[in-house]
Design a protein around this motif. Structure first.
Motif, PDB file in Angstrom:
ATOM      1  N   LEU A  31       0.821  -1.213   0.000  1.00  0.00           N
ATOM      2  CA  LEU A  31       0.000   0.000   0.000  1.00  0.00           C
ATOM      3  C   LEU A  31       0.854   1.261   0.000  1.00  0.00           C
ATOM      4  N   GLN A  35       0.898   4.183  -2.996  1.00  0.00           N
ATOM      5  CA  GLN A  35       0.330   5.467  -2.599  1.00  0.00           C
ATOM      6  C   GLN A  35       0.678   6.582  -3.588  1.00  0.00           C
ATOM      7  N   ALA A  38      -1.736   6.600  -6.505  1.00  0.00           N
ATOM      8  CA  ALA A  38      -3.122   6.439  -6.094  1.00  0.00           C
ATOM      9  C   ALA A  38      -4.117   7.133  -7.005  1.00  0.00           C
ATOM     10  N   GLN A  39      -3.767   8.300  -7.487  1.00  0.00           N
ATOM     11  CA  GLN A  39      -4.695   9.051  -8.321  1.00  0.00           C
ATOM     12  C   GLN A  39      -3.940   9.490  -9.564  1.00  0.00           C
ATOM     13  N   HIS A  81      -4.437  12.386  -1.363  1.00  0.00           N
ATOM     14  CA  HIS A  81      -5.537  12.606  -0.431  1.00  0.00           C
ATOM     15  C   HIS A  81      -6.912  12.501  -1.089  1.00  0.00           C
ATOM     16  N   ASP A  84      -9.507   7.563  -4.650  1.00  0.00           N
ATOM     17  CA  ASP A  84     -10.693   6.767  -4.350  1.00  0.00           C
ATOM     18  C   ASP A  84     -10.333   5.666  -3.344  1.00  0.00           C
ATOM     19  N   PRO A  85     -11.042   5.567  -2.225  1.00  0.00           N
ATOM     20  CA  PRO A  85     -10.734   4.514  -1.244  1.00  0.00           C
ATOM     21  C   PRO A  85     -10.842   3.116  -1.834  1.00  0.00           C
ATOM     22  N   GLY A  86     -11.673   2.974  -2.853  1.00  0.00           N
ATOM     23  CA  GLY A  86     -11.804   1.676  -3.510  1.00  0.00           C
ATOM     24  C   GLY A  86     -10.500   1.194  -4.108  1.00  0.00           C
ATOM     25  N   TYR A  87      -9.633   2.119  -4.471  1.00  0.00           N
ATOM     26  CA  TYR A  87      -8.310   1.775  -5.017  1.00  0.00           C
ATOM     27  C   TYR A  87      -7.532   0.950  -4.001  1.00  0.00           C
ATOM     28  N   TYR A  88      -7.533   1.400  -2.750  1.00  0.00           N
ATOM     29  CA  TYR A  88      -6.815   0.688  -1.704  1.00  0.00           C
ATOM     30  C   TYR A  88      -7.542  -0.594  -1.290  1.00  0.00           C
ATOM     31  N   LEU A  89      -8.861  -0.535  -1.240  1.00  0.00           N
ATOM     32  CA  LEU A  89      -9.624  -1.731  -0.863  1.00  0.00           C
ATOM     33  C   LEU A  89      -9.462  -2.844  -1.889  1.00  0.00           C
TER      34      LEU A  89
END
Length: 115
Positions: A31, A35, A38-39, A81, A84-89
């Protein structure tokens, strides 16, 4: 007899494909590595950043300091920041080993029968 062969095959497959569960430190390391990605920035955003960088290189207006450097840094920091939280999930979910699906063996119906 066929059932025991299916169980043997299933245990052989599961032993080779899923030998151990990953530790939480491995997940944390993955993770942290992801990071920075992430976006993703879109093409117009990258073009705008290049424009700001080039505008800041104008020594006639700004001297040796690029006044847009802080904005560019904020964009690169901020993209993490707003990810999308779904990326990490999805990443965590893909790291969890899944048990193989059981193999179902159908018995044949006679010599020329259908399965």
């Amino acid at each position: 007899m066929q059932n025991s062969n299916a169980e043997k095959l299933q245990s052989a497959i599961s032993d080779d494909l899923f030998p151990q569960v990953q530790h939480i430190s491995d997940v944390k390391q993955v993770l942290e590595e992801m990071q920075a990605n992430a976006q993703n920035l879109r093409e117009p955003q990258i073009k705008a950043m290049i424009l700001l960088e080039k505008m800041g290189e104008n020594t006639y207006l700004h001297g040796n300091d690029n006044p847009y450097k802080k904005i560019l840094g904020s964009i690169m920091e901020g993209k993490v920041h707003v990810a999308d939280p779904g990326y990490y999930l999805d990443t965590i979910e893909s790291l969890i080993p899944k048990p193989p699906k059981p193999i179902v063996m159908a018995e044949r119906e006679g010599k020329g029968g259908k399965r």
